[in-house]
Design a protein around this motif. Structure first.
Motif, PDB file in Angstrom:
ATOM      1  N   ASP A  39      -1.683 -60.078  -8.178  1.00 45.04           N
ATOM      2  CA  ASP A  39      -2.378 -58.778  -7.711  1.00 45.04           C
ATOM      3  C   ASP A  39      -1.581 -57.655  -8.451  1.00 45.04           C
ATOM      4  O   ASP A  39      -2.157 -56.510  -8.210  1.00 45.04           O
ATOM      5  CB  ASP A  39      -2.590 -58.522  -6.185  1.00 45.04           C
ATOM      6  N   ASP A  40      -0.350 -57.872  -8.867  1.00 46.03           N
ATOM      7  CA  ASP A  40       0.460 -56.731  -9.620  1.00 46.03           C
ATOM      8  C   ASP A  40      -0.043 -56.621 -11.138  1.00 46.03           C
ATOM      9  O   ASP A  40       0.442 -57.141 -12.267  1.00 46.03           O
ATOM     10  CB  ASP A  40       1.831 -56.971  -9.626  1.00 46.03           C
ATOM     11  N   CYS A  41      -1.520 -56.036 -11.231  1.00 45.35           N
ATOM     12  CA  CYS A  41      -1.992 -56.092 -12.143  1.00 45.35           C
ATOM     13  C   CYS A  41      -2.915 -54.874 -12.490  1.00 45.35           C
ATOM     14  O   CYS A  41      -3.601 -54.285 -11.629  1.00 45.35           O
ATOM     15  CB  CYS A  41      -3.138 -57.380 -12.340  1.00 45.35           C
ATOM     16  N   GLU A  42      -3.294 -54.667 -13.855  1.00 40.98           N
ATOM     17  CA  GLU A  42      -4.182 -53.375 -14.145  1.00 40.98           C
ATOM     18  C   GLU A  42      -5.092 -53.601 -15.478  1.00 40.98           C
ATOM     19  O   GLU A  42      -4.570 -54.644 -16.224  1.00 40.98           O
ATOM     20  CB  GLU A  42      -3.232 -52.296 -14.582  1.00 40.98           C
ATOM     21  N   GLY A 304      -1.279 -58.492 -16.128  1.00 39.59           N
ATOM     22  CA  GLY A 304      -0.713 -58.909 -14.881  1.00 39.59           C
ATOM     23  C   GLY A 304       0.825 -59.218 -15.197  1.00 39.59           C
ATOM     24  O   GLY A 304       1.312 -59.942 -15.875  1.00 39.59           O
ATOM     25  N   VAL A 324     -11.689 -57.162 -10.382  1.00 43.71           N
ATOM     26  CA  VAL A 324     -11.034 -55.553 -10.139  1.00 43.71           C
ATOM     27  C   VAL A 324     -11.647 -55.337  -8.715  1.00 43.71           C
ATOM     28  O   VAL A 324     -12.433 -55.517  -8.094  1.00 43.71           O
ATOM     29  CB  VAL A 324     -11.932 -54.823 -11.340  1.00 43.71           C
ATOM     30  N   LEU A 325     -10.697 -54.293  -8.306  1.00 43.87           N
ATOM     31  CA  LEU A 325     -10.915 -53.717  -6.861  1.00 43.87           C
ATOM     32  C   LEU A 325     -12.206 -53.015  -6.747  1.00 43.87           C
ATOM     33  O   LEU A 325     -12.776 -52.760  -5.550  1.00 43.87           O
ATOM     34  CB  LEU A 325      -9.875 -53.053  -6.305  1.00 43.87           C
ATOM     35  N   SER A 391      -6.248 -48.830 -16.294  1.00 36.68           N
ATOM     36  CA  SER A 391      -5.244 -48.710 -15.172  1.00 36.68           C
ATOM     37  C   SER A 391      -5.997 -49.096 -13.711  1.00 36.68           C
ATOM     38  O   SER A 391      -5.444 -48.790 -12.666  1.00 36.68           O
ATOM     39  CB  SER A 391      -4.677 -47.321 -15.017  1.00 36.68           C
ATOM     40  N   GLU A 392      -7.109 -49.545 -13.812  1.00 37.38           N
ATOM     41  CA  GLU A 392      -7.684 -49.892 -12.609  1.00 37.38           C
ATOM     42  C   GLU A 392      -7.181 -51.250 -12.072  1.00 37.38           C
ATOM     43  O   GLU A 392      -6.709 -52.063 -12.886  1.00 37.38           O
ATOM     44  CB  GLU A 392      -9.240 -50.413 -13.034  1.00 37.38           C
ATOM     45  N   SER A 393      -6.889 -51.200 -10.815  1.00 39.08           N
ATOM     46  CA  SER A 393      -6.255 -52.448 -10.234  1.00 39.08           C
ATOM     47  C   SER A 393      -6.914 -53.717 -10.160  1.00 39.08           C
ATOM     48  O   SER A 393      -8.358 -53.509 -10.130  1.00 39.08           O
ATOM     49  CB  SER A 393      -6.098 -52.181  -8.586  1.00 39.08           C
ATOM     50  N   ALA A 394      -6.344 -54.831 -10.320  1.00 43.40           N
ATOM     51  CA  ALA A 394      -6.979 -56.047 -10.621  1.00 43.40           C
ATOM     52  C   ALA A 394      -6.243 -57.056 -10.018  1.00 43.40           C
ATOM     53  O   ALA A 394      -4.980 -57.132  -9.951  1.00 43.40           O
ATOM     54  CB  ALA A 394      -7.554 -56.283 -12.189  1.00 43.40           C
ATOM     55  N   VAL A 395      -6.743 -58.316  -9.968  1.00 46.15           N
ATOM     56  CA  VAL A 395      -6.104 -59.551  -9.697  1.00 46.15           C
ATOM     57  C   VAL A 395      -6.271 -60.512 -10.842  1.00 46.15           C
ATOM     58  O   VAL A 395      -7.324 -60.789 -11.303  1.00 46.15           O
ATOM     59  CB  VAL A 395      -6.722 -60.112  -8.329  1.00 46.15           C
TER      60      VAL A 395
END
Length: 401
Positions: A39-42, A304, A324-325, A391-395
């Protein structure tokens, strides 16, 4: 069932639960190793700063912040009047140069014609000198012949005169007749006239010789003058090379002016989304100074950071799931594009180091030795451009081949 039996059943259940938990943990660990996820992904996309290549006030700004644009859409226009005038001036200067080349070509043609005329004059004067040299030789021969004629006439007259003076005294003594004396006198008179005529011919021949010599000198002077005129005409002939060599510079000036004029209109180089637009119409645009940013909406990635121990289970071309969150219920399919081969070294390990362009993946704990993490780039297939943001948070979960 007695108390002892209940205890045995409880132990068995506890053992089964522990065993199941351990088995489940092993399955999860195995799955995590075989199908890594993080989950340390963008979300990431390429972006460029739009900066003009010419400067001037912005007359029209055809986009707004966060607007979607297509390749070839006009983004903004810079006042093109100075660059249009520069192009017209460059074209005019090139036309003036071509006019100078034409005029110089005509002048050179006239100079070459003058050289030809001078060459012809040299040939004519040389022929004239040759002719008058022959005339001088002929005049000298005439003088020599006239001198011989005078000598011959002088000798004949001297003989006749001596004969007359010899026989005249004999007439008194009647040793000769009157007729003989008359014939001797007539001969002396005739030979005297012939002598005068021969002397006149000699004078005429000498005059002809002087005239021929004068004409010879005059023809030689004309020949020398013709040679000098030919040399002067040759020196006067110029070359077009200095003017022709300027054509490249004038053509380059026109192309540069046209290039600057075309750059007054800035178009979208690809399908993109405008962002960081903080100016308005009327602002002065400077060369190389960024006006706004374009995010390339054609290709999106999920980048990621995976632990180095997981990289052995990841390879380019593997399929992956991306979440994506902002839309956690949507699953996007992706392909592993590449795996980074370097990150910024830990300053606590090797000291301060300033490599150029390496990803900086920070470690979270300094008192525990943590595994390094390397960025893995996953290209999202059929990514909706209106949903994803840089730069949106993602998994990311790697599914394998």
């Amino acid at each position: 069932m007695n108390l002892q039996t209940g205890k045995v059943v409880g132990w068995l259940l506890s053992g089964a639960i522990v065993t199941g938990a351990i088995a489940a943990g092993l399955v999860v660990i195995y799955d995590q190793n075989r199908h890594p996820r993080t989950d340390d992904c963008e979300i990431f996309a390429n972006f460029i700063g739009i900066a003009p290549q010419v400067e001037g006030p912005i007359l029209r700004l055809n986009v707004r912040d966060n607007q979607s644009v297509k390749q070839g859409d006009l983004l903004f226009e810079i006042d093109d009047r100075p660059y249009r005038y520069a192009l017209e001036r460059a074209i005019s200067e090139q036309a003036a140069l071509e006019g100078q080349i034409v005029d110089e070509s005509r002048r050179i043609a006239a100079q070459v014609s003058a050289v030809s005329v001078a060459q012809a004059n040299i040939q004519a004067s040389t022929a004239d000198v040759t002719r008058w040299e022959a005339a001088v030789d002929q005049a000298r021969a005439d003088v020599a012949n006239a001198e011989q004629g005078v000598s011959r006439a002088q000798a004949e007259w001297s003989y006749a005169d001596n004969n007359l003076h010899r026989i005249e005294p004999l007439l008194v003594k009647q040793f000769v007749t009157v007729d003989q004396v008359d014939r001797a006198r007539t001969s002396e008179i005739a030979l005297g006239q012939a002598l005068k005529q021969a002397e006149s011919q000699l004078l005429l021949a000498k005059a002809g010789l002087q005239s021929a010599l004068a004409q010879e000198q005059r023809s030689k002077a004309i020949a020398q003058q013709s040679v000098a005129g030919h040399e002067q005409a040759q020196h006067a002939v110029t070359t077009l090379e200095p003017l022709v060599n300027q054509r490249g510079a004038r053509t380059s000036a026109i192309e540069t002016a046209r290039y600057n004029l075309n750059n007054c209109r800035v178009y979208a180089p690809f399908d993109a989304r405008v962002t960081n637009l903080t100016i308005s119409q009327g602002a002065y645009a400077h060369v190389g100074q960024q006006v706004f940013t374009l995010i390339d909406a054609r290709t999106w990635w999920a980048v990621g950071n995976f632990r180095e121990g997981q990289l052995q289970h990841i390879a380019p071309g593997m399929h992956a799931d991306v979440y994506v969150l902002s839309k956690p219920d949507m699953r996007f399919s992706g392909l592993v594009d590449s795996i980074a081969f370097g990150v910024t070294p830990d300053a606590d390990v090797i000291g301060r180091f300033e490599p150029a362009g390496l990803p900086d993946v920070q470690r979270t704990l300094s008192w525990v030795h943590l595994a390094s993490r390397f960025p893995v780039r996953v290209r999202i297939e059929n990514a909706p451009p209106d949903l994803l943001r840089v730069s949106e948070s993602a998994v990311v979960a790697i599914r394998g081949h």
